[in-house]
Design a protein around this motif. Structure first.
Motif, PDB file in Angstrom:
ATOM      1  N   THR A 165       0.838  -1.209   0.000  1.00 21.02           N
ATOM      2  CA  THR A 165       0.000   0.000   0.000  1.00 21.02           C
ATOM      3  C   THR A 165       0.874   1.261   0.000  1.00 21.02           C
ATOM      4  O   THR A 165       0.622   2.204  -0.751  1.00 21.02           O
ATOM      5  N   ALA A 166       1.914   1.257   0.830  1.00 23.86           N
ATOM      6  CA  ALA A 166       2.798   2.422   0.936  1.00 23.86           C
ATOM      7  C   ALA A 166       3.543   2.679  -0.372  1.00 23.86           C
ATOM      8  O   ALA A 166       3.622   3.818  -0.841  1.00 23.86           O
ATOM      9  N   LEU A 167       4.090   1.635  -0.976  1.00 24.25           N
ATOM     10  CA  LEU A 167       4.851   1.805  -2.217  1.00 24.25           C
ATOM     11  C   LEU A 167       3.961   2.326  -3.328  1.00 24.25           C
ATOM     12  O   LEU A 167       4.395   3.076  -4.190  1.00 24.25           O
ATOM     13  N   HIS A 168       2.693   1.915  -3.288  1.00 27.54           N
ATOM     14  CA  HIS A 168       1.782   2.323  -4.359  1.00 27.54           C
ATOM     15  C   HIS A 168       1.564   3.833  -4.405  1.00 27.54           C
ATOM     16  O   HIS A 168       1.195   4.385  -5.434  1.00 27.54           O
ATOM     17  N   GLU A 215      10.749   7.421  -6.237  1.00 22.44           N
ATOM     18  CA  GLU A 215      10.723   7.219  -4.778  1.00 22.44           C
ATOM     19  C   GLU A 215      10.838   5.738  -4.420  1.00 22.44           C
ATOM     20  O   GLU A 215      11.509   5.376  -3.456  1.00 22.44           O
ATOM     21  N   ILE A 216      10.185   4.891  -5.205  1.00 22.32           N
ATOM     22  CA  ILE A 216      10.284   3.443  -4.963  1.00 22.32           C
ATOM     23  C   ILE A 216      11.731   2.994  -5.151  1.00 22.32           C
ATOM     24  O   ILE A 216      12.270   2.245  -4.334  1.00 22.32           O
ATOM     25  N   LEU A 219      14.474   4.659  -4.738  1.00 22.56           N
ATOM     26  CA  LEU A 219      15.282   5.088  -3.585  1.00 22.56           C
ATOM     27  C   LEU A 219      14.978   4.256  -2.350  1.00 22.56           C
ATOM     28  O   LEU A 219      15.884   3.793  -1.657  1.00 22.56           O
ATOM     29  N   PHE A 220      13.682   4.069  -2.079  1.00 21.61           N
ATOM     30  CA  PHE A 220      13.261   3.358  -0.870  1.00 21.61           C
ATOM     31  C   PHE A 220      13.792   1.927  -0.882  1.00 21.61           C
ATOM     32  O   PHE A 220      14.290   1.425   0.131  1.00 21.61           O
ATOM     33  N   LEU A 221      13.713   1.267  -2.030  1.00 26.18           N
ATOM     34  CA  LEU A 221      14.116  -0.137  -2.097  1.00 26.18           C
ATOM     35  C   LEU A 221      15.634  -0.299  -2.226  1.00 26.18           C
ATOM     36  O   LEU A 221      16.173  -1.349  -1.938  1.00 26.18           O
ATOM     37  N   GLU A 222      16.295   0.778  -2.634  1.00 27.98           N
ATOM     38  CA  GLU A 222      17.754   0.802  -2.611  1.00 27.98           C
ATOM     39  C   GLU A 222      18.227   0.816  -1.155  1.00 27.98           C
ATOM     40  O   GLU A 222      19.193   0.155  -0.783  1.00 27.98           O
TER      41      GLU A 222
END
Length: 310
Positions: free
Chosen positions: A266-269, A275-276, A278-281
């Motif tokens: 839900t948050a990634l969506h 942004e995804i 960066l976040f998953l990096e």
């Protein structure tokens, strides 16, 4: 025969569920599961007036139960972890926008929007040492984006407690597996729906899950056309308090527990692809797979942190 699969299917939480497992005793756990679903509904269903969450939203002084407290605390962790992108308090804004496009048929009332923004923001919600919930008066909590994942975990724990070690639990596409699919003697293979705009369900890709959970957040059944005739979807960004156009059609997340996978999907969506990225990096332990529409309106996909697509 240990290789005989038992499948229990039904409708719960406004969606379908399917639970497949292998059990030496060949036991049917339908009654136990029904009781478990009832407990979760009584705690967290916003569709039941007498549930704990409905009574809290109704400003009644009622203490939450252990399920509510657990989900509240996990929500708080993920709210902080995603910098507010997962926020179970956005209900008043979702209702305000009638969850549609910006051109809803009512003018934007900035005063009303401001007053609603005062009720939103999960940092304003706490559970004190006496288990009272502290919250803005008239605010609205909604755990629908995490309760299914939580229930998948509960069902999984129940099966394991009954010595069932090979199972697949699927509630509305939120999934947790353990062991293997004994009837095929192979790992559990899960399909990810194609984000087609028609209603037929085709499989876009498949992945193998091993003793882990996966949740998918998709908006491809709800879309609008813009003035150029291009399709797009809306998703509410809790940080902005406004619907965002998104080109992301589907997000799947693999994590150890389904409750975390559910909230993170839900948050990634709500994030942009940048942004995804960066976040998953920064969070290599989260495996994710996104399906999106590129600049040319073509369907594309991207996989992160070794989320393996077959």
């Amino acid at each position: 025969n240990t290789n005989t699969k038992i499948t229990l299917k039904g409708i719960e939480f406004g969606t379908t569920y399917s639970i497949q497992y292998f059990d030496n005793e060949q036991l049917d756990y339908t009654n136990q599961l029904d009781s478990l679903f009832a407990v979760v509904n009584n705690s967290m269903s916003t569709y039941i007036d007498t549930s704990i969450i409905s009574r809290i939203n109704n400003n009644e002084g009622i203490s939450p139960d252990e399920h509510f407290i657990t989900v509240f605390n996990i929500s708080k962790e993920i709210f902080n972890y995603t910098n507010g992108k997962f926020d179970p308090s956005v209900g008043p804004l979702v209702n305000y926008w009638g969850f549609g496009p910006i051109n809803v048929n009512k003018p934007i009332d900035l005063l009303e929007l401001d007053s609603l923004n005062m009720l939103v923001g999960f940092e304003k919600f706490k559970i004190d040492s006496l288990n009272n919930i502290i919250r803005p008066y008239n605010s609205f909590l909604d755990f629908n984006a995490i309760a299914k994942g939580y229930t998948v975990d509960l069902v999984s724990k129940f099966l394991e407690k009954n010595n069932v070690n090979n199972y697949l639990v699927d509630i509305g596409g939120e999934i947790r597996v353990n062991g293997i699919n004994l009837s095929k003697n192979s790992p559990w293979v899960i399909g990810i729906d194609s984000p087609n705009y028609e209603l037929s369900q085709e499989i876009y890709a498949t992945t193998e899950l091993r003793n882990t959970a996966m949740a998918t957040s998709g908006v491809y059944r709800k879309y609008k056309f813009d003035s150029n005739g291009r399709r797009y979807s809306h998703i509410l960004d809790p940080k902005k308090g406004m619907p965002n156009k998104t080109n992301i059609l589907s997000v799947s997340v693999i994590s150890n527990t389904c409750v975390v996978a559910d909230a993170l999907a839900t948050a990634l969506h709500v994030m942009s692809i940048k942004e995804i990225d960066l976040f998953l990096e920064e969070n290599k332990d989260i495996l994710a797979y996104i399906i999106y529409e590129d600049e040319n309106g073509r369907i594309a996909d991207k996989s992160y942190n070794n989320f393996i697509i077959r």
